[in-house]
Design a protein around this motif. Structure first.
Motif, short mmCIF file in Angstrom:
data_model
loop_
_atom_site.label_atom_id
_atom_site.label_comp_id
_atom_site.label_asym_id
_atom_site.label_seq_id
_atom_site.Cartn_x
_atom_site.Cartn_y
_atom_site.Cartn_z
N ASP A 214 0.85 -1.19 0.00
CA ASP A 214 0.00 0.00 0.00
C ASP A 214 0.89 1.24 0.00
O ASP A 214 1.77 1.39 0.85
CB ASP A 214 -0.90 0.01 1.23
N LEU A 215 0.66 2.12 -0.96
CA LEU A 215 1.49 3.31 -1.11
C LEU A 215 0.70 4.55 -0.72
O LEU A 215 -0.51 4.64 -0.97
CB LEU A 215 1.98 3.44 -2.56
N ALA A 216 1.40 5.48 -0.09
CA ALA A 216 0.79 6.74 0.34
C ALA A 216 1.88 7.80 0.37
O ALA A 216 3.08 7.48 0.41
CB ALA A 216 0.14 6.58 1.72
N THR A 252 6.06 8.81 -2.85
CA THR A 252 4.87 7.99 -2.67
C THR A 252 5.34 6.57 -2.38
O THR A 252 5.95 5.93 -3.24
CB THR A 252 3.99 8.00 -3.93
N GLY A 253 5.09 6.11 -1.15
CA GLY A 253 5.61 4.80 -0.78
C GLY A 253 4.98 4.27 0.48
O GLY A 253 4.03 4.86 1.03
N ASN A 254 5.50 3.16 0.94
CA ASN A 254 5.05 2.53 2.18
C ASN A 254 6.07 2.88 3.27
O ASN A 254 7.23 2.47 3.19
CB ASN A 254 4.94 1.02 1.98
N ALA A 255 5.63 3.63 4.27
CA ALA A 255 6.55 4.13 5.29
C ALA A 255 7.24 3.00 6.04
O ALA A 255 8.44 3.09 6.36
CB ALA A 255 5.81 5.04 6.27
N ALA A 349 9.31 -2.82 -5.63
CA ALA A 349 7.90 -2.64 -5.28
C ALA A 349 7.48 -1.17 -5.35
O ALA A 349 6.30 -0.87 -5.54
CB ALA A 349 7.62 -3.19 -3.88
N HIS A 350 8.45 -0.26 -5.20
CA HIS A 350 8.15 1.18 -5.25
C HIS A 350 8.51 1.78 -6.62
O HIS A 350 8.56 3.01 -6.75
CB HIS A 350 8.95 1.92 -4.17
N HIS A 351 8.78 0.94 -7.61
CA HIS A 351 9.18 1.40 -8.94
C HIS A 351 10.44 2.26 -8.84
O HIS A 351 10.58 3.25 -9.57
CB HIS A 351 8.05 2.17 -9.63
N LEU A 370 13.86 6.84 -5.66
CA LEU A 370 12.42 6.59 -5.74
C LEU A 370 11.73 7.71 -6.51
O LEU A 370 12.20 8.87 -6.50
CB LEU A 370 11.82 6.51 -4.34
N PRO A 371 10.60 7.41 -7.15
CA PRO A 371 9.83 8.49 -7.80
C PRO A 371 9.29 9.45 -6.76
O PRO A 371 8.99 9.08 -5.63
CB PRO A 371 8.69 7.74 -8.51
N GLY A 372 9.21 10.72 -7.15
CA GLY A 372 8.64 11.72 -6.27
C GLY A 372 7.14 11.55 -6.12
O GLY A 372 6.54 10.64 -6.69
N PRO A 373 6.50 12.41 -5.34
CA PRO A 373 5.05 12.28 -5.12
C PRO A 373 4.29 12.47 -6.41
O PRO A 373 4.68 13.26 -7.27
CB PRO A 373 4.76 13.38 -4.09
#
Length: 376
Positions: A214-216, A252-255, A349-351, A370-373
């Motif tokens: 789940d990404l947020a 945007t990711g899973n903390a 998993a976070h691309h 990681l990609p930005g928001p």
């Protein structure tokens, strides 16, 4: 899994042969139709000579049409036979690369993944298909070999603490009175903790490979700060200096997963560093990725022995430690060889991207990008 039953049809070669033949016969019919229509303009009366003493033997239009139809029948029959034979030979030549690919697919299905088609010739649809199939076989072979190594190494890693526990209990049972029970319990607890860590790491790897997290919106700097707080005691115990430059890194990711990835990177940097008391250092930085606009990064660099690019390329393989497959003798600096493998899985998993670069002065620099928001 059983093969799906398919209805019987003509082979592709036969269908191509019939298609070539139909095309040839149709083209012949059209050509003859044009000639036949043109014959309508031939006069339909007997041709005579201007000299009455000479008798003309010129045929009439009806006789010409009759002869034309007879010759056309033989020509079409010959054209059909030539089309069938020629079409069969041409179709066989055209489809020969597909036969090579089919044989390679059957060999791959039987488990022989080392075979390659290596289709020669100029680039066309068949060579593109052959190259793609060879690339797929190579990736399958690498994946299968990695899976075999993973299963073997996982079995070894899980069997080791169980064997140690079994040996300790056997020794204690053989001489109960001569045992230091406090030391025995400590060793059993340490061995049991190690087995639990390996099992949890394996479960985490399996979860990352089976279901997307789940990404947020989150901040990579916050996750890294929490990870630094968790490893400071270990760094102080071995005399390694931690230096951090945590700038905002919104993503945007899973903390939880990002914190675990940061902890694994820091553990790896601490445990594969200079010997205790030798002035080892670990530098941590987060912020906007300077080389990739629109992305953020976490970089962990440490001091340590000289590393080669070939060796570094294998560090994300499960159960591969910095010293190879031999664990550290110091329990406080001993890992289970899954840290970087989990970080690589988190990055995927976070691309994101995980880059490992050996430092020229010794040690390793690891960058998690990681990609930005995502803007809504």
């Amino acid at each position: 899994m059983t093969a799906r039953k398919r209805p019987h049809r003509l082979t592709a070669r036969m269908r191509l042969t019939l298609s070539y033949t139909l095309f040839a016969v149709t083209a012949g019919l059209l050509s003859l139709a044009v000639v036949y229509v043109g014959m309508r303009y031939v006069p339909n009366y007997p041709l005579t000579s201007s000299n009455p003493r000479y008798r003309s033997d010129a045929p009439s239009r009806q006789e010409i049409l009759h002869s034309l139809l007879t010759a056309s029948g033989y020509a079409l029959a010959l054209l059909t036979a030539v089309g069938l034979v020629g079409g069969w030979l041409i179709a066989g030549r055209v489809l020969r690369p597909l036969q090579d690919i089919t044989r390679a697919a059957h060999r791959a299905a039987s488990g022989a993944l080392e075979h390659r088609i290596a289709l020669a010739g100029p680039r066309d649809e068949f060579t593109d298909l052959s190259d793609a199939f060879d690339e797929m076989l190579a990736r399958l072979q690498r994946s299968f070999e990695a899976q075999q190594r993973f299963a073997a190494n996982a079995s070894h890693e899980l069997r080791t603490p169980l064997a140690i526990t079994h040996t300790l209990l056997q020794v204690a049972a053989a001489d109960p009175a001569g045992q230091d029970w406090r030391l025995l319990v400590t060793r059993l607890q340490d061995t049991n903790r190690r087995a639990i860590e390996i099992s949890e790491a394996l479960l985490q790897l399996a979860d990352l490979g089976n279901a997307p997290p789940d990404l947020a919106p989150t901040d990579l700097a916050t996750a890294t700060g929490e990870a630094l707080a968790a490893v400071r005691d270990e760094a102080e115990a071995v005399g390694i200096t931690l230096t951090a430059d945590l700038r905002p890194a919104p993503a945007t990711g899973n903390a939880v997963l990002l914190r675990q990835a940061a902890v694994n990177l820091l553990h790896n940097a601490l445990r594969h560093n200079l010997p205790a008391g030798a002035g080892g250092r670990v530098t941590v930085a987060t912020g906007a990725d300077p080389e990739r606009p629109g992305r953020v990064h976490l970089t962990v660099a440490n001091t340590g022995p000289q590393l080669t690019a070939d060796a570094v390329a294998t560090f994300t393989e499960p159960f591969l430690r910095g010293r190879g497959r031999t664990a550290e003798t110091d329990p406080s600096r001993r890992g289970h060889g899954l840290g970087l493998a989990i970080v690589a899985a988190v990055a995927e998993a976070h691309h994101g991207e995980l880059h490992l670069t050996p430092e020229s002065s010794g040690g390793l620099r690891v960058t998690l990008s990681l990609p930005g928001p995502v803007e809504e």
